[in-house]
Motif scaffolding. Sequence first.
Motif, PDB file in Angstrom:
ATOM      1  N   THR A 164       0.827  -1.196   0.000  1.00  0.00           N
ATOM      2  CA  THR A 164       0.000   0.000   0.000  1.00  0.00           C
ATOM      3  C   THR A 164       0.870   1.258   0.000  1.00  0.00           C
ATOM      4  O   THR A 164       1.841   1.340   0.755  1.00  0.00           O
ATOM      5  CB  THR A 164      -0.898   0.003   1.251  1.00  0.00           C
ATOM      6  OG1 THR A 164      -1.622  -1.212   1.260  1.00  0.00           O
ATOM      7  CG2 THR A 164      -1.859   1.170   1.247  1.00  0.00           C
ATOM      8  N   GLY A 165       0.510   2.209  -0.856  1.00  0.00           N
ATOM      9  CA  GLY A 165       1.222   3.494  -0.865  1.00  0.00           C
ATOM     10  C   GLY A 165       2.482   3.480  -1.690  1.00  0.00           C
ATOM     11  O   GLY A 165       3.231   4.452  -1.700  1.00  0.00           O
ATOM     12  N   SER A 166       2.758   2.379  -2.393  1.00  0.00           N
ATOM     13  CA  SER A 166       4.018   2.301  -3.143  1.00  0.00           C
ATOM     14  C   SER A 166       3.893   2.930  -4.524  1.00  0.00           C
ATOM     15  O   SER A 166       4.894   3.120  -5.208  1.00  0.00           O
ATOM     16  CB  SER A 166       4.453   0.846  -3.264  1.00  0.00           C
ATOM     17  OG  SER A 166       3.404   0.110  -3.848  1.00  0.00           O
ATOM     18  N   GLY A 167       2.661   3.241  -4.953  1.00  0.00           N
ATOM     19  CA  GLY A 167       2.515   3.918  -6.245  1.00  0.00           C
ATOM     20  C   GLY A 167       1.849   3.083  -7.328  1.00  0.00           C
ATOM     21  O   GLY A 167       2.006   3.383  -8.514  1.00  0.00           O
ATOM     22  N   LYS A 168       1.098   2.045  -6.948  1.00  0.00           N
ATOM     23  CA  LYS A 168       0.416   1.221  -7.968  1.00  0.00           C
ATOM     24  C   LYS A 168      -0.555   2.081  -8.777  1.00  0.00           C
ATOM     25  O   LYS A 168      -0.545   2.062  -9.998  1.00  0.00           O
ATOM     26  CB  LYS A 168      -0.369   0.067  -7.300  1.00  0.00           C
ATOM     27  CG  LYS A 168       0.469  -0.913  -6.533  1.00  0.00           C
ATOM     28  CD  LYS A 168      -0.381  -2.012  -5.945  1.00  0.00           C
ATOM     29  CE  LYS A 168      -1.381  -1.509  -4.906  1.00  0.00           C
ATOM     30  NZ  LYS A 168      -0.763  -0.990  -3.682  1.00  0.00           N
ATOM     31  N   THR A 169      -1.392   2.844  -8.068  1.00  0.00           N
ATOM     32  CA  THR A 169      -2.392   3.657  -8.747  1.00  0.00           C
ATOM     33  C   THR A 169      -1.719   4.738  -9.583  1.00  0.00           C
ATOM     34  O   THR A 169      -2.029   4.912 -10.764  1.00  0.00           O
ATOM     35  CB  THR A 169      -3.331   4.308  -7.703  1.00  0.00           C
ATOM     36  OG1 THR A 169      -3.914   3.257  -6.934  1.00  0.00           O
ATOM     37  CG2 THR A 169      -4.421   5.106  -8.365  1.00  0.00           C
ATOM     38  N   ARG A 170      -0.755   5.436  -8.952  1.00  0.00           N
ATOM     39  CA  ARG A 170      -0.143   6.585  -9.617  1.00  0.00           C
ATOM     40  C   ARG A 170       0.738   6.167 -10.794  1.00  0.00           C
ATOM     41  O   ARG A 170       0.752   6.828 -11.828  1.00  0.00           O
ATOM     42  CB  ARG A 170       0.677   7.362  -8.573  1.00  0.00           C
ATOM     43  CG  ARG A 170       1.400   8.597  -9.090  1.00  0.00           C
ATOM     44  CD  ARG A 170       0.429   9.643  -9.610  1.00  0.00           C
ATOM     45  NE  ARG A 170      -0.558  10.024  -8.630  1.00  0.00           N
ATOM     46  CZ  ARG A 170      -0.423  11.050  -7.795  1.00  0.00           C
ATOM     47  NH1 ARG A 170       0.660  11.770  -7.816  1.00  0.00           N
ATOM     48  NH2 ARG A 170      -1.383  11.350  -6.959  1.00  0.00           N
TER      49      ARG A 170
HETATM   50  N1  LIG Z   1       6.546   8.467  -8.422  1.00  0.00           N
HETATM   51  C1  LIG Z   1       5.933   9.180  -7.470  1.00  0.00           C
HETATM   52  N2  LIG Z   1       6.373  10.398  -7.143  1.00  0.00           N
HETATM   53  C2  LIG Z   1       5.790  11.123  -6.190  1.00  0.00           C
HETATM   54  N3  LIG Z   1       4.728  10.714  -5.459  1.00  0.00           N
HETATM   55  C3  LIG Z   1       4.226   9.520  -5.730  1.00  0.00           C
HETATM   56  C4  LIG Z   1       4.795   8.672  -6.742  1.00  0.00           C
HETATM   57  N4  LIG Z   1       4.082   7.521  -6.787  1.00  0.00           N
HETATM   58  C5  LIG Z   1       3.128   7.656  -5.846  1.00  0.00           C
HETATM   59  N5  LIG Z   1       3.201   8.844  -5.214  1.00  0.00           N
HETATM   60  C6  LIG Z   1       2.330   9.307  -4.133  1.00  0.00           C
HETATM   61  O1  LIG Z   1       2.312   8.304  -3.132  1.00  0.00           O
HETATM   62  C7  LIG Z   1       0.986   8.134  -2.648  1.00  0.00           C
HETATM   63  C8  LIG Z   1       0.573   6.678  -2.780  1.00  0.00           C
HETATM   64  O2  LIG Z   1       0.556   6.339  -4.166  1.00  0.00           O
HETATM   65  P1  LIG Z   1      -0.568   5.386  -4.753  1.00  0.00           P
HETATM   66  O3  LIG Z   1      -0.329   5.281  -6.223  1.00  0.00           O
HETATM   67  O4  LIG Z   1      -1.922   5.822  -4.303  1.00  0.00           O
HETATM   68  O5  LIG Z   1      -0.156   4.027  -4.028  1.00  0.00           O
HETATM   69  P2  LIG Z   1      -0.918   2.597  -4.064  1.00  0.00           P
HETATM   70  O6  LIG Z   1      -1.968   2.671  -5.140  1.00  0.00           O
HETATM   71  O7  LIG Z   1       0.190   1.619  -4.398  1.00  0.00           O
HETATM   72  O8  LIG Z   1      -1.444   2.380  -2.699  1.00  0.00           O
HETATM   73  C9  LIG Z   1       0.073   9.058  -3.447  1.00  0.00           C
HETATM   74  O9  LIG Z   1      -0.225  10.187  -2.654  1.00  0.00           O
HETATM   75  C10 LIG Z   1       0.905   9.453  -4.636  1.00  0.00           C
HETATM   76  O10 LIG Z   1       0.621  10.775  -4.984  1.00  0.00           O
END
Ligand SMILES: Nc1ncnc2c1ncn2[C@@H]1O[C@H](COP(=O)(O)OP(=O)(O)O)[C@@H](O)[C@H]1O
Length: 262
Positions: A164-170
């Motif tokens: 969680t929070g590693s950036g899967k969505t982003r």
């Molecule tokens: N490459 C990146 N650079 C900066 N911030 C990021 C990056 N990837 C993710 N984030 C930030 O980290 C947080 C978690 O990312 P998210 O994609 O929601 O994680 P997941 O879906 O894996 O739980 C979000 O607030 C996002 O904006």
Amino acid sequence: MGSASAWVEGHDLMSDSPRGMTPLGVLFALLIVVGAAIALLEKALRYPSLAHALGPYLGLRNHVLEHWVVSLAIALLVLVTIGAVFLGLKKLSAGLNRWRDRVAGLAFTKESYELPPRDYSLGALVRENPAGTDQVVLGLSDEGKPVYLTDHARSMHVHVLEQTGSGKTRSVIEPLAFQDLWRGRGVLVLDGKGSEENEERLASMAAAAGRLSAVKNFTLNPFRRSHTYNPLHLVPDADPQAVRLPGFCGQSVNDFWTSRNR
Ligand SMILES: Nc1ncnc2c1ncn2[C@@H]1O[C@H](COP(=O)(O)OP(=O)(O)O)[C@@H](O)[C@H]1O
Ligand SMILES: [Mg+2]
């Protein structure tokens, strides 16, 4: 040997091996020994024959008791010595532990498994995609080459696994959704979190692709505005098969889902 004990070559793994003394234990032992020694000397002073033999100690003792500055200096010195001995013992104990780890082959060096960040423009990669109608850009390989995901492969499910929070969505889901929006494809996002952030980013991506007016947002959050949909409402001449997969997606990219042989 208890039934719950594990045995390897005769050693009972379940029972604790006797532990060595901790630095604090050694310090306490030293203080007790010093305290006992001083108590014995004080006791010995009561016997005239012994007091004679303890002349130098008696002289020093009287000198200390008569000069409070000396007493204070000795008290401070004792405190500093106790601290120094304690720190020294801690360092010794840590050193012994490291040595034990080395001997046991358990002294691992610290390594980071984080991927180094890489600067690249997703927009540039998407523009350079040689087959934009059949594949999307996933990112860059270790060698810096673009990695593509064909629509055919993608139609067989994609798993994105990370914590969680590693950036899967982003880093994965949003770029894929954005490319679909850009290519004029349909995008259906089910967001269990129902976060405002995801909702707004989807709207922003649709706007960037010039398709904001086509976005329908359904939410169960009573504090947010939601589009509505009545599945029972049928317009005249409606095709009841309209939601069948090929009808919904147009021509399917993968025969697997339409073939009768599977
Ligand atoms: N490459 C990146 N650079 C900066 N911030 C990021 C990056 N990837 C993710 N984030 C930030 O980290 C947080 C978690 O990312 P998210 O994609 O929601 O994680 P997941 O879906 O894996 O739980 C979000 O607030 C996002 O904006
Ligand atoms: Mg996520």
